[in-house]
Each structure stands twice: as structure tokens, then as C-alpha cells.
Design an enzyme around this catalytic site. Structure first.
Site, mmCIF file in Angstrom:
data_model
loop_
_atom_site.group_PDB
_atom_site.id
_atom_site.type_symbol
_atom_site.label_atom_id
_atom_site.label_comp_id
_atom_site.label_asym_id
_atom_site.label_seq_id
_atom_site.Cartn_x
_atom_site.Cartn_y
_atom_site.Cartn_z
ATOM 1 N N HIS A 179 0.820 -1.363 -0.078
ATOM 2 C CA HIS A 179 0.001 0.216 -0.120
ATOM 3 C C HIS A 179 0.875 1.307 0.007
ATOM 4 O O HIS A 179 2.017 1.328 0.415
ATOM 5 C CB HIS A 179 -0.900 0.064 1.117
ATOM 6 N N GLU A 205 -5.381 1.687 2.661
ATOM 7 C CA GLU A 205 -5.287 0.400 3.711
ATOM 8 C C GLU A 205 -5.081 1.181 4.973
ATOM 9 O O GLU A 205 -5.594 0.406 6.021
ATOM 10 C CB GLU A 205 -3.714 -0.214 3.258
ATOM 11 N N GLU A 206 -4.651 2.461 5.431
ATOM 12 C CA GLU A 206 -4.774 2.940 6.479
ATOM 13 C C GLU A 206 -5.936 3.634 7.098
ATOM 14 O O GLU A 206 -6.270 3.755 8.104
ATOM 15 C CB GLU A 206 -3.711 4.220 6.556
ATOM 16 N N GLU A 241 4.223 -5.476 4.201
ATOM 17 C CA GLU A 241 4.443 -4.899 5.482
ATOM 18 C C GLU A 241 5.618 -5.206 5.954
ATOM 19 O O GLU A 241 6.243 -6.018 5.849
ATOM 20 C CB GLU A 241 3.011 -5.571 6.179
ATOM 21 N N ASP A 291 5.839 2.084 6.886
ATOM 22 C CA ASP A 291 4.736 1.601 6.470
ATOM 23 C C ASP A 291 4.020 2.299 5.523
ATOM 24 O O ASP A 291 3.476 3.436 5.830
ATOM 25 C CB ASP A 291 4.006 1.704 7.763
ATOM 26 N N ASP A 331 -0.756 4.488 0.919
ATOM 27 C CA ASP A 331 -1.094 5.563 1.638
ATOM 28 C C ASP A 331 -0.307 5.608 3.001
ATOM 29 O O ASP A 331 0.186 4.480 3.472
ATOM 30 C CB ASP A 331 -2.475 5.477 1.861
ATOM 31 N N HIS A 384 3.843 4.403 12.085
ATOM 32 C CA HIS A 384 2.993 5.698 12.730
ATOM 33 C C HIS A 384 3.733 6.411 13.629
ATOM 34 O O HIS A 384 3.027 7.457 14.343
ATOM 35 C CB HIS A 384 1.762 5.136 13.269
#
Length: 365
Positions: free
Chosen positions: A70, A128-129, A152, A95, A72, A332
Site C-alpha cells: 500500500h 489501507e490505513e 508490510e 509503513d 497511503d 505511525h
């Protein structure tokens, strides 16, 4: 500069540029166009699909390998730079633009014999987030792969076989206002009692023996107030569910546990089913060999979070694992960063594993 050095630098340049382009969930258009153009320039059939995914295909063999990452990110601006230790700092470096770019760089440099034996489809998914998982929910309806890789962070020696499921409980208690010296419970009391019951249910649900088998419960939001006529209290409770507890099962149990609390309104969202894949198949064997060839020791993992593996598992019941460079503990966080030497190793592992997988399938045929 040798061809090997040039290839590695090209892969690094791809990652740095991808991280430089902001791409919050729902705002991935610019990075999708960049990734599409990068793939098209290196022999992929590349496009941006109806869901905004950046999709690139190489190879013509009968085996279809989906590499679903992903592009995003969550919010939080981190100045993008490579420090003097060769570490890339920036939102999305771990991420999960690192894993996604590693997928792209590996497939871009696969040997002709691998491309003759398999078709490789790289997907940079949108949202995805976000709870929508828009990109994965779309691609699962239009692609039927034989093997799946999820992009991931697992560290370059790690192979992730499963993720816990999820359920979010939104509770609200509303009552007529009354004097605090009077008899009875407040809306805040009732909401707190609801949390205690949810937590007690979580403590006895699931399986014994480790975090992955149990139900984890946390408060995500909590508050109370009054307008002088009515009291209102609210809370959001997040549940992480094991394979043995389906989201619908958890919802039924919680509704029953809270049924006698008058004036309590419940809403359930974020239903994601846990998944755990087998660790002995052609896909995992190919990665174990490739990791050892790069001097590493393969480590199998399961994660307590969720990923697009949860979204596609029921639709794609085939050998699956998650792989990618980076420390997931940095996801994050303000310290998100990726060692580019680890990224290089992950690209080499992917190239070796995908080649072995494709040639093994051709030999079996």
C-alpha cells in the site's frame, strides 16, 4: 558504477522519491502516477485502476503472483532525508512504501526465466490505513492469484504468517439529568460499567497461551457531558481478535453482556477477521532459502495488528505471507525510518525467492 550498483541505486532512488511524495489515505493520486510511470519505464504493463491503485504486471507464465502493498500513509510530516548512516527518515518509509518499493524493484530485475514461468502483479493499494481498505477490496474482485505476498514491514529476515482480527465498539449512554445527591447511576456510570463488562468478556475469550490467541481490549475514546436536561457519555472500545473469535461472534457476546444497561446505544464497526496461514509451502520455502542465501536466519511471525492480508484472505485462499524491510515498531511514530542497507537485502531476498518460486512451479508442471 557496476550494473549491480546501478540497480541498487535505482531501487533506492525509487523509495526516496516515493517517500517524498505525500500520500495520506484518500490522497494517493500523485504517488500512484509516479509509481505507474516508474514501472512503465522498466518493462511493466502499468496503469492506475478504478480504485486508484498503481498496478504493474511483468511476466507471461501460468503462475500468477500478487504482490499487494500500500502507498497511503497516516498523518504526520517527517522531514525526508537520508542521514550519514544511510538511514531514510520519512513518513511511509516503513509503513509501507519500503515494502512496496522493494516489491517493484525486485520484479523489475527478475531474470527472463522467471518471467517466462510466472506473471507478477504488483499493486500499490489505496486506503489501507483507512477503514475502507478501498484498494484491496477492489483488487480482490478482479485478480485471482495462485500466490500472494503482502507488503508490510517484518524486518528483512522475517516472514509474517498472520494478523489478528478487529472489532470497534462505539457505545453511548443517555439519561435525563438529575441531582448528583439523588439515587441512581449517571450516564458516565453506565458507560463505565459497559467498559468493565467488555474488558471482563475479553479477558476470558479467545485461547490461552500468548497475545496472538487472546482478545485485547483498549479504550480509544471516552467522554461525558450534560446540556442541563440530559446526560450523555460515550466511549469507543477497540478489540483485537484471535483466529478463534470471529467479529460477528464478538458482537453477539458483547450485546448479550450489555443487554440490561438501559439507554445504552451500541454501534459496531471495523469488522476484520483474523487470519493465520501455514508456514510450510512452496512460498515460505522459497523465502527461507533466499533469506539464508543473503546470510540471514528466517523468523516466522504473527502480528497483533491488521493489514490487507485480513481483507483478501477469504477471497484468495492460496499460499500467503507478508514480507518487507523495516521495524514495524516504528509504524505511525515520529521516528519512522528505514535503513537502506536493509532495504537492499530485502530486494535481493525478494528477487531470489520469486525466481525460485517461479522456476519451481515450472518444474512441477
Amino acid at each position: 558504477m557496476t550494473d549491480v550498483q546501478g540497480t541498487a541505486q535505482d531501487a533506492r532512488d525509487l523509495l526516496v522519491r516515493a517517500v517524498e511524495i505525500p500520500s495520506l489515505s484518500g490522497q494517493e493520486g500523485e504517488v500512484a502516477a509516479f509509481l505507474r510511470d516508474w514501472m512503465a519505464a522498466r518493462g511493466f504493463e502499468a496503469r492506475v485502476d478504478e480504485a486508484g491503485n498503481a498496478v504493474g504486471e511483468r511476466g507471461r507464465g501460468p503462475l500468477t503472483v500478487a504482490l499487494l502493498g500500500h502507498m497511503d500513509t497516516v498523518p504526520g510530516e517527517i522531514p525526508v532525508h537520508v542521514d550519514d548512516q544511510g538511514v531514510l527518515h520519512g513518513r511511509g518509509s516503513v509503513d509501507a512504501k519500503g515494502p512496496l518499493c522493494a516489491f517493484m524493484a525486485a520484479v523489475a530485475t527478475l531474470p527472463d526465466e522467471a518471467l517466462a514461468a510466472a506473471r507478477f502483479v504488483v499493486i500499490g493499494a489505496t486506503e489501507e490505513e483507512a477503514p475502507s481498505s478501498r484498494g484491496a477490496r477492489h483488487i480482490r474482485t478482479v485478480l485471482t492469484p495462485d500466490v500472494v505476498l503482502i507488503g508490510e514491514p517484518s524486518a528483512w529476515e522475517g516472514l509474517t504468517l498472520g494478523y489478528k482480527g478487529r472489532l470497534v465498539v462505539k457505545a453511548q449512554a443517555v439519561k435525563e439529568n438529575f441531582h448528583t445527591a439523588g439515587d441512581g447511576s449517571s450516564a458516565g456510570d453506565d458507560l463505565t460499567e459497559a467498559w468493565f463488562r467488555v474488558r471482563a468478556w475479553a479477558a476470558q475469550a479467545g485461547e490461552p497461551g500468548g497475545v496472538f490467541g487472546g482478545v485485547q481490549a483498549t479504550i480509544q475514546d471516552l467522554g461525558a457531558g450534560t446540556d442541563g436536561l440530559h446526560q450523555r457519555a460515550w466511549g469507543t472500545f477497540g478489540l483485537r481478535l484471535p483466529v478463534s473469535v470471529a467479529p460477528a461472534q464478538a458482537e453477539t457476546a458483547i450485546r448479550a453482556a450489555l443487554a440490561d444497561l438501559e439507554g445504552l446505544e451500541l454501534t459496531f464497526v471495523g469488522h476484520e477477521t483474523a487470519v493465520r496461514h501455514p508456514k510450510d509451502n512452496a512460498l515460505t520455502r522459497a523465502f527461507r532459502v533466499a533469506i539464508r542465501e543473503q546470510g540471514g536466519s528466517p523468523v516466522f511471525k504473527v502480528k497483533t495488528g491488521t493489514s490487507d492480508m485480513n481483507v483478501v484472505a477469504a477471497h484468495w485462499p492460496v499460499p500467503t505471507l507478508a514480507y518487507g524491510p523495516g521495524d514495524s515498531a516504528l509504524d505511525h511514530t515520529p521516528e519512522e525510518r528505514l535503513d537502506l542497507a536493509e532495504y537492499d537485502r530485502a530486494v535481493a531476498v525478494l528477487r531470489g525467492a520469486l525466481t525460485r518460486l517461479a522456476l519451481g512451479a515450472a518444474k512441477a508442471d
